[in-house]
Scaffold this active site. Structure first.
Site, PDB file in Angstrom:
ATOM      1  N   CYS A  74     -28.437 -42.054  17.003  1.00 43.44           N
ATOM      2  CA  CYS A  74     -28.037 -42.273  18.395  1.00 43.44           C
ATOM      3  C   CYS A  74     -29.220 -42.459  19.340  1.00 43.44           C
ATOM      4  O   CYS A  74     -29.278 -43.399  20.115  1.00 43.44           O
ATOM      5  CB  CYS A  74     -27.201 -41.112  18.900  1.00 43.44           C
ATOM      6  SG  CYS A  74     -25.538 -41.154  18.231  1.00 43.44           S
TER       7      CYS A  74
ATOM      8  N   SER B  80     -23.663  -8.596 -33.226  1.00 42.19           N
ATOM      9  CA  SER B  80     -23.589  -9.722 -32.284  1.00 42.19           C
ATOM     10  C   SER B  80     -22.981 -10.903 -33.023  1.00 42.19           C
ATOM     11  O   SER B  80     -22.586 -10.776 -34.176  1.00 42.19           O
ATOM     12  CB  SER B  80     -24.974 -10.045 -31.742  1.00 42.19           C
ATOM     13  OG  SER B  80     -25.862 -10.199 -32.820  1.00 42.19           O
TER      14      SER B  80
ATOM     15  N   ARG C 225     -23.803  -1.514 -25.531  1.00 50.88           N
ATOM     16  CA  ARG C 225     -24.112  -1.962 -26.882  1.00 50.88           C
ATOM     17  C   ARG C 225     -25.526  -1.530 -27.284  1.00 50.88           C
ATOM     18  O   ARG C 225     -25.776  -1.186 -28.435  1.00 50.88           O
ATOM     19  CB  ARG C 225     -23.980  -3.478 -26.954  1.00 50.88           C
ATOM     20  CG  ARG C 225     -24.312  -4.050 -28.297  1.00 50.88           C
ATOM     21  CD  ARG C 225     -24.068  -5.548 -28.344  1.00 50.88           C
ATOM     22  NE  ARG C 225     -24.490  -6.050 -29.633  1.00 50.88           N
ATOM     23  CZ  ARG C 225     -25.737  -6.324 -29.949  1.00 50.88           C
ATOM     24  NH1 ARG C 225     -26.691  -6.147 -29.056  1.00 50.88           N
ATOM     25  NH2 ARG C 225     -26.056  -6.763 -31.154  1.00 50.88           N
TER      26      ARG C 225
ATOM     27  N   ASP D 297       0.838  -1.206   0.000  1.00 49.91           N
ATOM     28  CA  ASP D 297       0.000   0.000   0.000  1.00 49.91           C
ATOM     29  C   ASP D 297       0.869   1.250   0.000  1.00 49.91           C
ATOM     30  O   ASP D 297       0.558   2.241  -0.666  1.00 49.91           O
ATOM     31  CB  ASP D 297      -0.899   0.019   1.236  1.00 49.91           C
ATOM     32  CG  ASP D 297      -2.005  -1.020   1.144  1.00 49.91           C
ATOM     33  OD1 ASP D 297      -2.811  -1.124   2.076  1.00 49.91           O
ATOM     34  OD2 ASP D 297      -2.048  -1.744   0.109  1.00 49.91           O
ATOM     35  N   ALA D 298       1.981   1.179   0.763  1.00 50.64           N
ATOM     36  CA  ALA D 298       2.865   2.348   0.873  1.00 50.64           C
ATOM     37  C   ALA D 298       3.486   2.679  -0.483  1.00 50.64           C
ATOM     38  O   ALA D 298       3.551   3.849  -0.885  1.00 50.64           O
ATOM     39  CB  ALA D 298       3.961   2.077   1.894  1.00 50.64           C
TER      40      ALA D 298
ATOM     41  N   LYS E 283     -20.442 -21.998 -28.207  1.00 54.92           N
ATOM     42  CA  LYS E 283     -20.920 -21.908 -26.825  1.00 54.92           C
ATOM     43  C   LYS E 283     -20.660 -23.188 -26.034  1.00 54.92           C
ATOM     44  O   LYS E 283     -20.759 -24.296 -26.556  1.00 54.92           O
ATOM     45  CB  LYS E 283     -22.434 -21.636 -26.817  1.00 54.92           C
ATOM     46  CG  LYS E 283     -22.839 -20.398 -27.590  1.00 54.92           C
ATOM     47  CD  LYS E 283     -22.602 -19.139 -26.788  1.00 54.92           C
ATOM     48  CE  LYS E 283     -23.598 -19.005 -25.690  1.00 54.92           C
ATOM     49  NZ  LYS E 283     -24.491 -17.852 -25.846  1.00 54.92           N
TER      50      LYS E 283
ATOM     51  N   LYS F 152     -14.866 -16.376 -24.613  1.00 54.77           N
ATOM     52  CA  LYS F 152     -16.028 -15.514 -24.742  1.00 54.77           C
ATOM     53  C   LYS F 152     -16.491 -15.130 -23.338  1.00 54.77           C
ATOM     54  O   LYS F 152     -17.105 -15.922 -22.617  1.00 54.77           O
ATOM     55  CB  LYS F 152     -17.146 -16.221 -25.498  1.00 54.77           C
ATOM     56  CG  LYS F 152     -18.337 -15.321 -25.733  1.00 54.77           C
ATOM     57  CD  LYS F 152     -19.346 -15.974 -26.663  1.00 54.77           C
ATOM     58  CE  LYS F 152     -20.509 -15.046 -26.912  1.00 54.77           C
ATOM     59  NZ  LYS F 152     -21.229 -14.673 -25.681  1.00 54.77           N
TER      60      LYS F 152
ATOM     61  N   ASP G  50       0.893   4.272  -2.591  1.00 54.14           N
ATOM     62  CA  ASP G  50       0.687   5.667  -2.172  1.00 54.14           C
ATOM     63  C   ASP G  50       1.784   6.561  -2.721  1.00 54.14           C
ATOM     64  O   ASP G  50       1.533   7.699  -3.133  1.00 54.14           O
ATOM     65  CB  ASP G  50       0.662   5.776  -0.644  1.00 54.14           C
ATOM     66  CG  ASP G  50      -0.672   5.306  -0.093  1.00 54.14           C
ATOM     67  OD1 ASP G  50      -1.617   5.180  -0.901  1.00 54.14           O
ATOM     68  OD2 ASP G  50      -0.761   5.054   1.117  1.00 54.14           O
TER      69      ASP G  50
END
Ligand code: 9MJ
Length: 643
Positions: free
Chosen positions: A413, A84, A138, A35-36, A316, A117, A39
């Site tokens: 049981c 498409s 789209r 992170d430092a 597909k 895809k 930054d």
């Protein structure tokens, strides 16, 4: 002070680097720097922009936080229609596609680009002088919605192109999606906050892009991969799609690293198969692959039909989700005694196979997803992963439906200890619950390993009671086979069936080895009971418990050897029982006769040897007299039985 070239370059570099780390951190959940360090990059860019305000552009990562409010999504007419793709579902469809390509393109070698895809949302991005100036959905392919402010919050998407040589005006197209890890986190957070969860990453991505307040979008872990161009100056366009993608990649636009070149049907299919196998391990959802002609000149020769180009096809994958009905929820006992709920489903074709069972993981999952018997449910089967119930459709459930209740412990049981079963005096439900909760026992077999010191740790069990319990346990070791069979808790095997099975098989081993047909051949054992018995003895957990019970000293006296039926005193004798007996029910009388080798029939004939007559005997007795058959009064009958 005018901005130096060095400052310009450094700012552009920093923006690219920051965008990269933003994506690693927010989207891929895989930060590459601390992170430092991040930054520090941000601070350096801020300082540069402070020093040279000309550098400050609206799309800088320094000004990204809180991207502002989208008024409404105004309409955007695409410079070129967003087409498409035609779908293919089989090898034959792909062969047809190749045949059509070859017809139009002749015998020249055809190179295709094979791409995963992505299951997200197609967007168009316009860069003017290297700046992202407009983003649109789209829509219907001709007109979309302006989502620029929301797109600007996506860390993956450069606000400013890097490198050099980009045309002054260009449009790229690609898919905005939500990686699975981010989707999971988003839903977990929503759940913790009591908010609605998203059904799948695609819906979550769509919902995120549709936010009016782009500060909401900014909090969503969205990603982007570019897969092509829209409006693009022809003189700037390389000759191949693959080259264009390379160039865009150099300018800082994310391109999916999985993309490959293929030159044959087999090449297409092996790309498809490979991705399908790796589908569950990918960081994002895909619903197939896309093959595209690489050479732009060839694409021009092929053209488009209706709204899909002839130069590309989507191959597909089988759908990973399907709708069916939840017939019942069975609870399976695992080897360790752990309980797993299993969904029994109306058969449904999903993920390329017919599914009838699915895991429900555990009780919490069933409750969280509010899944009930009788519900319409979405079954999910991703790759070779065990099918699961993704969600139910509560709107369609009958008003009578009730939430599922999971037994908290293996229910066997309590039943095992009960009086008509193994009969352990003083072992009540509360005590059993304590033993289970403290993991002092996991199965009934563990009861026989309890010691005074273990029992002394229990609440509300004094020394005397503890001693009594141990005595009762020891006494219960000596049981009978019918009791033992009943105690096992086999579904549909009650006391009577337990006795019946014991009588028939005479020992446990033969019963355990019996197949469905053998079991069904026993009078009073139907197919359903037979199946439960078979299933019970097939489960490793049950075999283990039985073995441990015997190892822990549970035993019964062997049933006396039965002499061959011909040697029994009533062998070959045929009886009819009529009227009301004083000391027997009709069934008991029949049992007594059969036990001694006799046979009981319902009507009197010449073959009948004895007619046992009680009170109000009726026509059978009359017929016996006519045929000259002996009538046995109850006393004589008892006498006969006693031999
Ligand atoms: C997706 N959804 O990943 C196309 N797509 O190309 C890829 N979509 C596409 N290409 C032309 N990889 C129209 C759509």
């Amino acid at each position: 002070m005018t901005v130096s070239n060095a400052a310009l370059e450094r700012a552009a570099e920093l923006r690219l680097e920051i965008a990269f780390h933003n994506r690693q951190y927010h989207t891929l959940d895989d930060p590459k720097i601390s992170d430092a360090a991040f930054d520090a990059l941000m601070q350096e860019l801020l300082r540069l922009e402070e020093e040279f305000p000309e550098l400050l552009i609206a799309t800088s990562p320094t000004s990204k936080v809180g991207g502002g409010l989208n008024k409404a999504f105004s309409e955007v007419r695409h410079e070129r229609p967003m087409l498409s793709l035609e779908n293919a579902f089989s090898r034959e469809d792909i062969e047809d596609f190749w045949r059509r390509l070859q017809q139009k393109l002749g015998d020249d070698e055809i190179t295709l680009v094979a791409e995963p895809k992505l299951d997200g949302l197609a967007v168009s991005l316009i860069y003017d002088d290297g700046h992202l100036v407009r983003a649109a959905t789209r829509g219907d392919g001709e007109t979309g919605e302006d989502i620029t402010n929301n797109i600007l919050t996506i860390g993956d998407i450069p606000h400013q192109l890097g490198g050099a040589g980009w045309p002054a005006h260009l449009e790229i197209r690609g898919e905005v999606f939500m990686p699975r890890a981010g989707f999971k986190r988003l839903n977990e957070r929503a759940l913790a906050a009591g908010e609605k969860t998203f059904a799948n990453p695609r819906n979550a991505a769509a919902g995120s892009l549709r936010q009016i307040d782009s500060r909401v979008t900014q909090e969503r872990p969205l990603s982007f991969y570019c897969y092509g161009q829209g409006a693009y100056p022809s003189e700037a366009l390389p000759s191949r799609h693959s080259q264009l993608l390379e160039e865009l990649r150099r300018w800082g636009i994310p391109i999916n690293p999985e993309i490959l070149l293929v030159t044959s049907i087999e090449g297409c299919l092996s790309f498809y198969e490979d991705l399908m196998k790796r589908r569950p391990d990918l960081a994002y959802d895909i619903d197939g692959v896309v093959y595209k002609v690489d050479l732009f000149a060839d694409r021009d020769r092929l053209g488009s039909i209706a709204r899909a180009p002839r130069w590309a096809i989507a191959h597909k994958f089988p759908a990973e989700e399907a709708l069916t009905r939840l017939i019942s929820i069975d609870v399976q006992v695992g080897r360790t005694g752990a309980l797993t709920p299993v969904a029994r489903l109306e058969p449904v074709f999903v993920g390329g196979v017919t599914v009838t069972n699915a895991t429900l993981h555990n009780a919490e999952e069933i409750q969280r997803k509010d899944i009930r018997v009788g519900d319409q449910v979405v079954v999910r089967r991703a790759g070779d992963v065990i099918p699961e119930i993704a969600r139910s459709l509560p709107d369609q459930r009958p008003p009578s439906s009730i939430p599922f209740e999971m037994p908290s412990h293996c229910p066997i049981c309590r039943h095992f200890a009960s009086r008509k079963a193994i009969d352990i005096d003083g072992l009540g439900e509360k005590l059993i619950d304590q033993l289970l909760e403290r993991h002092l026992i996991e199965t009934v077999a563990d009861l026989y390993q309890l010691t005074p010191s273990v029992l002394s740790t229990l609440d509300r069990l004094g020394e005397k009671s503890s001693q009594n319990l141990l005595k009762a346990l020891d006494k219960s070791r000596h049981t009978t086979l019918p009791r033992f069979l009943f105690a096992l808790g086999i579904r549909e095997v009650g006391e009577v069936t337990g006795r019946l099975l014991a009588e028939h098989f005479r020992n446990l081993e033969d019963l355990m080895a019996a197949d469905q047909a053998t079991l069904e051949a026993i009078p009073d054992i139907g197919p359903s009971v037979a199946r439960h018995i078979m299933t019970f003895f097939q489960q490793p957990h049950n075999l283990e418990v039985i073995r441990k019970l015997l190892d822990n000293g549970v035993f019964w006296d062997p049933l006396p050897e039965r002499p061959p039926i011909e040697e029994l005193p009533l062998a070959g004798k045929i009886f009819v029982v009529t009227g009301t007996l004083e000391h027997f029910t009709r069934d008991q009388a029949s049992e007594a006769i059969t036990a001694l080798g006799g046979k009981v029939t319902s009507s009197v004939s010449k073959k009948t040897d004895y007619v046992v007559t009680g009170r109000d005997p009726g026509s059978k007795a009359t017929k016996a007299l006519d045929l000259g058959i002996d009538l046995l009064q109850e006393e004589d009958f008892i006498h006969l039985l006693k031999g």
